[in-house]
Design an enzyme around this catalytic site. Sequence first.
Site, PDB file in Angstrom:
ATOM      1  N   ASN A 122     -23.578 -31.341  27.547  1.00 30.92           N
ATOM      2  CA  ASN A 122     -23.698 -29.895  27.422  1.00 30.92           C
ATOM      3  C   ASN A 122     -25.011 -29.496  26.721  1.00 30.92           C
ATOM      4  O   ASN A 122     -25.956 -30.267  26.702  1.00 30.92           O
ATOM      5  CB  ASN A 122     -22.471 -29.279  26.759  1.00 30.92           C
ATOM      6  CG  ASN A 122     -22.212 -27.898  27.331  1.00 30.92           C
ATOM      7  OD1 ASN A 122     -22.831 -26.938  26.915  1.00 30.92           O
ATOM      8  ND2 ASN A 122     -21.333 -27.806  28.321  1.00 30.92           N
ATOM      9  N   ARG A 123     -25.038 -28.300  26.152  1.00 26.77           N
ATOM     10  CA  ARG A 123     -26.323 -27.703  25.787  1.00 26.77           C
ATOM     11  C   ARG A 123     -26.707 -27.861  24.320  1.00 26.77           C
ATOM     12  O   ARG A 123     -25.844 -27.867  23.444  1.00 26.77           O
ATOM     13  CB  ARG A 123     -26.308 -26.213  26.126  1.00 26.77           C
ATOM     14  CG  ARG A 123     -26.223 -25.985  27.624  1.00 26.77           C
ATOM     15  CD  ARG A 123     -26.050 -24.534  27.991  1.00 26.77           C
ATOM     16  NE  ARG A 123     -26.011 -24.410  29.453  1.00 26.77           N
ATOM     17  CZ  ARG A 123     -24.933 -24.692  30.190  1.00 26.77           C
ATOM     18  NH1 ARG A 123     -23.819 -25.078  29.613  1.00 26.77           N
ATOM     19  NH2 ARG A 123     -24.996 -24.587  31.508  1.00 26.77           N
ATOM     20  N   HIS A 148     -27.145 -31.662  29.219  1.00 27.49           N
ATOM     21  CA  HIS A 148     -26.680 -32.963  29.713  1.00 27.49           C
ATOM     22  C   HIS A 148     -27.739 -34.068  29.619  1.00 27.49           C
ATOM     23  O   HIS A 148     -27.943 -34.832  30.566  1.00 27.49           O
ATOM     24  CB  HIS A 148     -26.206 -32.832  31.165  1.00 27.49           C
ATOM     25  CG  HIS A 148     -24.954 -32.021  31.333  1.00 27.49           C
ATOM     26  ND1 HIS A 148     -23.984 -31.930  30.381  1.00 27.49           N
ATOM     27  CD2 HIS A 148     -24.508 -31.254  32.383  1.00 27.49           C
ATOM     28  CE1 HIS A 148     -22.987 -31.155  30.807  1.00 27.49           C
ATOM     29  NE2 HIS A 148     -23.294 -30.722  32.003  1.00 27.49           N
ATOM     30  N   HIS A 222     -18.129 -36.788  33.650  1.00 26.05           N
ATOM     31  CA  HIS A 222     -18.263 -35.497  34.331  1.00 26.05           C
ATOM     32  C   HIS A 222     -17.747 -35.532  35.781  1.00 26.05           C
ATOM     33  O   HIS A 222     -18.411 -35.031  36.692  1.00 26.05           O
ATOM     34  CB  HIS A 222     -19.741 -35.092  34.292  1.00 26.05           C
ATOM     35  CG  HIS A 222     -20.005 -33.627  34.403  1.00 26.05           C
ATOM     36  ND1 HIS A 222     -19.681 -32.892  35.520  1.00 26.05           N
ATOM     37  CD2 HIS A 222     -20.573 -32.753  33.548  1.00 26.05           C
ATOM     38  CE1 HIS A 222     -20.056 -31.634  35.340  1.00 26.05           C
ATOM     39  NE2 HIS A 222     -20.599 -31.521  34.147  1.00 26.05           N
ATOM     40  N   TYR A 224     -15.700 -34.280  38.976  1.00 28.20           N
ATOM     41  CA  TYR A 224     -15.115 -33.057  39.517  1.00 28.20           C
ATOM     42  C   TYR A 224     -13.860 -33.493  40.257  1.00 28.20           C
ATOM     43  O   TYR A 224     -13.946 -34.239  41.235  1.00 28.20           O
ATOM     44  CB  TYR A 224     -16.052 -32.407  40.541  1.00 28.20           C
ATOM     45  CG  TYR A 224     -17.274 -31.733  39.985  1.00 28.20           C
ATOM     46  CD1 TYR A 224     -18.275 -32.459  39.336  1.00 28.20           C
ATOM     47  CD2 TYR A 224     -17.466 -30.364  40.153  1.00 28.20           C
ATOM     48  CE1 TYR A 224     -19.407 -31.832  38.860  1.00 28.20           C
ATOM     49  CE2 TYR A 224     -18.612 -29.731  39.681  1.00 28.20           C
ATOM     50  CZ  TYR A 224     -19.574 -30.472  39.033  1.00 28.20           C
ATOM     51  OH  TYR A 224     -20.704 -29.864  38.561  1.00 28.20           O
ATOM     52  N   ASP A 288     -16.105 -22.236  31.634  1.00 27.87           N
ATOM     53  CA  ASP A 288     -17.135 -23.218  31.308  1.00 27.87           C
ATOM     54  C   ASP A 288     -17.192 -23.266  29.782  1.00 27.87           C
ATOM     55  O   ASP A 288     -18.193 -22.887  29.171  1.00 27.87           O
ATOM     56  CB  ASP A 288     -18.481 -22.795  31.916  1.00 27.87           C
ATOM     57  CG  ASP A 288     -19.471 -23.949  31.980  1.00 27.87           C
ATOM     58  OD1 ASP A 288     -19.180 -25.012  31.409  1.00 27.87           O
ATOM     59  OD2 ASP A 288     -20.539 -23.776  32.595  1.00 27.87           O
ATOM     60  N   GLN A 325     -14.485 -29.942  27.439  1.00 25.82           N
ATOM     61  CA  GLN A 325     -15.124 -28.850  28.173  1.00 25.82           C
ATOM     62  C   GLN A 325     -14.346 -28.654  29.469  1.00 25.82           C
ATOM     63  O   GLN A 325     -14.174 -29.592  30.246  1.00 25.82           O
ATOM     64  CB  GLN A 325     -16.586 -29.222  28.486  1.00 25.82           C
ATOM     65  CG  GLN A 325     -17.383 -28.159  29.221  1.00 25.82           C
ATOM     66  CD  GLN A 325     -17.959 -27.093  28.275  1.00 25.82           C
ATOM     67  OE1 GLN A 325     -17.913 -27.252  27.053  1.00 25.82           O
ATOM     68  NE2 GLN A 325     -18.485 -26.020  28.836  1.00 25.82           N
ATOM     69  N   GLU A 353     -14.127 -32.426  30.508  1.00 27.05           N
ATOM     70  CA  GLU A 353     -15.057 -33.392  29.922  1.00 27.05           C
ATOM     71  C   GLU A 353     -14.761 -33.565  28.432  1.00 27.05           C
ATOM     72  O   GLU A 353     -15.107 -32.693  27.638  1.00 27.05           O
ATOM     73  CB  GLU A 353     -16.490 -32.884  30.089  1.00 27.05           C
ATOM     74  CG  GLU A 353     -16.855 -32.497  31.507  1.00 27.05           C
ATOM     75  CD  GLU A 353     -17.967 -31.437  31.539  1.00 27.05           C
ATOM     76  OE1 GLU A 353     -19.014 -31.654  30.925  1.00 27.05           O
ATOM     77  OE2 GLU A 353     -17.760 -30.394  32.160  1.00 27.05           O
TER      78      GLU A 353
HETATM   79  C1  GLA Z   1     -21.116 -28.516  32.499  1.00 32.34           C
HETATM   80  C2  GLA Z   1     -21.766 -27.299  31.986  1.00 32.34           C
HETATM   81  C3  GLA Z   1     -21.861 -26.369  33.105  1.00 32.34           C
HETATM   82  C4  GLA Z   1     -22.623 -26.972  34.230  1.00 32.34           C
HETATM   83  C5  GLA Z   1     -21.958 -28.157  34.715  1.00 32.34           C
HETATM   84  C6  GLA Z   1     -22.765 -28.830  35.796  1.00 32.34           C
HETATM   85  O1  GLA Z   1     -19.780 -28.356  32.687  1.00 32.34           O
HETATM   86  O2  GLA Z   1     -21.130 -26.697  30.915  1.00 32.34           O
HETATM   87  O3  GLA Z   1     -22.465 -25.201  32.664  1.00 32.34           O
HETATM   88  O4  GLA Z   1     -23.873 -27.354  33.781  1.00 32.34           O
HETATM   89  O5  GLA Z   1     -21.783 -29.028  33.638  1.00 32.34           O
HETATM   90  O6  GLA Z   1     -23.249 -27.962  36.730  1.00 32.34           O
END
Ligand code: GLA
Length: 392
Positions: A122-123, A148, A222, A224, A288, A325, A353
Amino acid sequence: MRQNMYFSALTIIFLSLLLAFSACKGKSENKVQETLGKGKTTMTLEKKEFGTMPDGRKIDLYILTNTNGMKAKIANYGAILVSLIVPDKNGKPDDITLGYDHLKGYLKETPYFGATVGRYANRIKDGKFTLNGEEYQLAQNDSDNHLHGGTKGFDKRVWDASPFENEDSLGVKFSYLSPDGEEGYPGNLSCTVTYILTEKNELKIEYEAQTDKATPINLTHHSYFNLESQGSGDILDHILYINAERVTPVDSELIPTGEILSVKDTPFDFTSPMAIGESIDRVSGGYDHNFVLNGEEGTLKLAARVSEPNKGRIMEIYTTEPGIQFYSGNFLDRSITGKSGKIYEKHYGFCLEPQHFPDSPHHPEFPSTILKPGEKYLKSTLFRFSTIMDNS
Ligand code: GLA
């Protein structure tokens, strides 16, 4: 003479029919074995070529199969989970993770399908942080922020792989040495990520790391998921439970504001199971967000449970991490053609996540993500699969 000719013609027809019949039978028997995924009496571990890197390095795919028909395919590129095949309530296996059939897809652009994310999931706001009086500038790959792990995070590195077998499980240990300064981070960080498939239909992921300079670290997985089958539709009807009474709200750039808020009477309340689509319209952009898990950090606890009503699969996630997440695949937009030619639309997959909270280096009130020399980073996450039939 004539009779003999008739006789040979009849014999030929009979033999051809017999051959055709046994070919068909063989095929359908194989098909049944394939469908039930139960042809095996022992777990198996295979290695196949997955593709070639632009610099010529060969990438392998490790295929772990248990005797219930569950199969995990993992590449040493990015330690990526490329495919996860799990039987449904009738024993029919489907691939339940989004991704690509070939390495090429992952080398192009990927929204982190199945990825091992690092050094920091994440950020991190403005891609900057100060540690021990020193300011570090990280790669800024999400407007001004770091996302990431940067431009070339752990999901884009080639890992060393060593497969192993135990009595009732098998796995692959992936290792990577992230050099001092990579993507702006301090310290040589040596990491391992171990995937283990068990006979109990569990996929465990264990993380270990050590550093020679203090550094933030926050590794996650991560994938999906679509528990009906990858590419089959959206996940809005999946029923989700999250073992979290609190959430970390975010600003317009998806950076945590620092508050920790109760989920009560909000669309984030998954403490009673709720369809993902039920309140999603009340969350701007879709989910998110990082949920603050109940229970103690460092102990393996139930973080989330997801069930899909049609095929009846249930996935439980256990983790030692303090947060998870939940991302509802909001950025999928039909621009990606994935496995088996499926086009991925908005909400076609969800991610859960397990992780530390985003942007922790700027929030001393959040659990610390700093790893110091001499310490060992040890985390684990477990995905456990069952079906509604097992619980009825
Ligand atoms: C995470 C982030 C999202 C996005 C996805 C990938 O979940 O929080 O904002 O970046 O990964 O697209």
